[in-house]
Design a protein around this motif. Structure first.
Motif, PDB file in Angstrom:
ATOM      1  N   HIS A  53       0.820  -1.208   0.000  1.00  0.00           N
ATOM      2  CA  HIS A  53       0.000   0.000   0.000  1.00  0.00           C
ATOM      3  C   HIS A  53       0.857   1.263   0.000  1.00  0.00           C
ATOM      4  CE1 HIS A  53       1.179  -0.305   4.088  1.00  0.00           C
ATOM      5  NE2 HIS A  53       0.092  -0.790   4.605  1.00  0.00           N
ATOM      6  N   ARG A  56      -0.626   4.638  -0.692  1.00  0.00           N
ATOM      7  CA  ARG A  56      -1.550   5.260   0.266  1.00  0.00           C
ATOM      8  C   ARG A  56      -0.825   6.022   1.368  1.00  0.00           C
ATOM      9  NH1 ARG A  56      -5.247  -0.097   1.369  1.00  0.00           N
ATOM     10  NH2 ARG A  56      -5.306  -0.825  -0.799  1.00  0.00           N
ATOM     11  N   GLY A  88      -1.130   1.929   8.378  1.00  0.00           N
ATOM     12  CA  GLY A  88      -1.493   0.923   7.396  1.00  0.00           C
ATOM     13  C   GLY A  88      -1.311  -0.501   7.896  1.00  0.00           C
ATOM     14  N   HIS A 215      -8.164  -5.116   2.600  1.00  0.00           N
ATOM     15  CA  HIS A 215      -7.510  -5.550   1.365  1.00  0.00           C
ATOM     16  C   HIS A 215      -8.548  -5.867   0.302  1.00  0.00           C
ATOM     17  CE1 HIS A 215      -4.784  -6.783   4.708  1.00  0.00           C
ATOM     18  NE2 HIS A 215      -3.876  -6.237   3.927  1.00  0.00           N
ATOM     19  N   GLU A 219      -5.315  -7.528  -3.851  1.00  0.00           N
ATOM     20  CA  GLU A 219      -4.234  -7.294  -2.888  1.00  0.00           C
ATOM     21  C   GLU A 219      -3.964  -8.535  -2.043  1.00  0.00           C
ATOM     22  OE1 GLU A 219      -4.607  -2.453  -2.150  1.00  0.00           O
ATOM     23  OE2 GLU A 219      -5.746  -3.866  -0.903  1.00  0.00           O
TER      24      GLU A 219
END
Length: 340
Positions: A53, A56, A88, A215, A219
Motif C-alpha cells: 500500500h 496510500r 497501514g 484488502h 491485494e
C-alpha cells in the motif's frame, strides 16, 4: 566500548554515537534480514508486505544505528507534522536487535524523534505498539521508554486470544453448534481460492459494519503469493458452496485471524464452530497463541459484546493492542539517565 554520558533531556537531541537513516528500496534485504532476526518483528513488517500500500502512505521508515551497527528499525509514514508507526498496519513501533538493552532503546527512540523533528518538523509521534504475544523474546522496552518520555495512551483495543495447548473448554453453545455442523455434513478445506471467500467476506462486512475489507481481492492474492507460508485461507463448505471461512496470518508465535465470515446458512449450521475447533485442537495446537482479533471499535471505546461472546465461547481471553501519542513540540521528560 560503552561510554556513559549523563545528561538531562532539556530538548529533543540526538544522543552522541547514534544516527538515523531513511529506508530506501535498495536496502530491502538489510531491512528484511533485521526483521527476521529481531526480538519482535513479524512478516507484516517486511517490505514485501508493507509496500503493497505504498501509494496510500508517504513512507518514512527509519533505520537506527549506534556507530556502524543497526540496532533498531521504526516503520512509519508522515501525515503532515505527525509521524505514524503505522496506520497501514495492525501494529508498528520499534523493531529491536536481540542484544539492544533498555538504555539503548531509549537512546534510539530519542534520536529518532530528534531526527524527525529536525528534518521533517514533526510535532507528534503516533505509535502502535506490537502486542507482547508476537514477541519472539521479551521486547516491551519501548513501552517503558514511551511512558518515561511522557507519551500518553491514546487508544486501547481488545483482542481475544487462546493458548491452544491449555485452552479453556468450549462453552455449551459452541458445543451444540459443533454437533450441528457435523450433523449437516459440513467440511473444511485449506486452499488459495480467495475468489470464493471474498464475496462472502465483503457481504458480511457491508451488512454488519458498512465497510469493505482492508484488502481488495487482488491485494490479498498478491500478498498470498509473496507470503504463501504465512497467509492461509480456510473455507467451510456445504457440498461445493462456501458457507464460512477465515484468513489466518501465521507469525512465529501467533496464528492471527485476519478475516472471518460466514453466510446465513453457515451461521445456522455451525460452520465457524467446526472450523475453529479444528484450528485450535489440530492445525494450531502447537502454536503459542491463537488470536481471534479485536472486538472493539473507535479505538476501543465501543465493545462488540456479541462478537466477544462468540470468541470467548472458544476459550479466548483478552490481550490489548495499544496506541500511544508522544508530543515532540515539548521537551522530553525524564530524570537524569545514562546513555551509550
Amino acid at each position: 566500548m560503552k561510554a556513559d554520558i549523563e545528561q538531562r533531556f532539556d530538548k529533543w537531541t540526538a544522543v552522541p554515537g547514534w544516527r538515523v537513516e531513511i529506508y530506501s528500496p535498495d536496502r530491502q534485504y538489510e531491512w528484511d534480514e533485521f526483521v527476521a532476526q529481531s526480538r519482535n518483528g513479524t512478516f507484516l513488517l517486511c517490505r514485501g508486505y508493507m509496500d503493497y500500500h505504498a501509494d496510500r502512505f508517504t513512507d518514512c521508515s527509519l533505520m537506527i544505528y549506534y556507530g556502524r551497527q543497526l540496532l533498531a528499525l521504526l516503520p512509519g509514514h508522515l501525515e503532515g507534522q505527525t509521524y505514524c508507526s503505522h496506520n497501514g498496519l495492525t501494529y508498528g513501533g520499534l523493531l529491536l536487535h536481540p542484544h539492544i538493552t533498555l538504555v539503548r532503546v531509549q537512546a534510539a527512540l530519542v534520536t529518532a524523534c530528534a531526527f524527525l523533528q529536525c528534518h521533517y518538523n514533526v510535532t507528534e509521534l503516533v505509535y502502535k505498539a506490537i502486542p507482547h504475544i508476537y514477541h519472539r523474546y521479551p521486547a516491551e522496552d519501548d513501552l517503558y521508554v514511551l511512558t518515561r518520555l511522557g507519551a500518553r495512551l491514546a487508544e486501547r483495543c481488545m483482542s481475544s486470544v487462546v493458548r491452544p495447548e491449555m485452552a479453556l473448554p468450549l462453552q455449551k453453545l459452541r458445543k451444540r453448534q459443533l454437533k450441528r455442523a457435523r450433523t449437516c455434513g459440513l467440511t473444511w478445506v485449506e486452499d488459495d481460492a480467495f475468489h470464493l471467500f471474498w464475496p462472502l467476506l465483503e457481504e458480511n462486512l457491508l451488512r454488519r459494519h458498512g465497510v469493505k475489507p482492508v484488502h481488495t481481492l487482488e491485494e490479498i492474492e498478491r500478498l498470498h503469493r509473496s507470503f504463501p507460508d504465512r497467509i492461509r485461507l480456510f473455507r467451510v463448505c456445504e457440498g461445493t458452496e462456501t458457507v464460512g471461512g477465515c484468513v489466518v496470518y501465521e507469525t512465529d508465535c501467533v496464528a492471527h485471524v485476519q478475516y472471518i465470515a460466514s453466510s446465513e446458512r453457515g451461521r445456522h449450521s455451525g460452520a465457524l464452530d467446526l472450523l475453529f475447533t479444528h484450528l485450535l485442537t489440530v492445525r494450531y495446537r502447537q502454536v503459542p497463541y491463537f488470536d481471534f482479533g479485536i472486538s472493539t471499535e473507535q479505538g476501543g471505546r465501543i465493545l462488540n459484546e456479541g462478537l466477544l461472546f462468540q470468541k470467548e465461547g472458544f476459550g479466548a481471553r483478552s490481550v490489548v493492542y495499544d496506541k500511544y501519542v508522544l508530543e515532540l513540540d515539548k521537551p522530553a521528560a525524564g530524570e537524569r539517565t545514562k546513555h551509550d
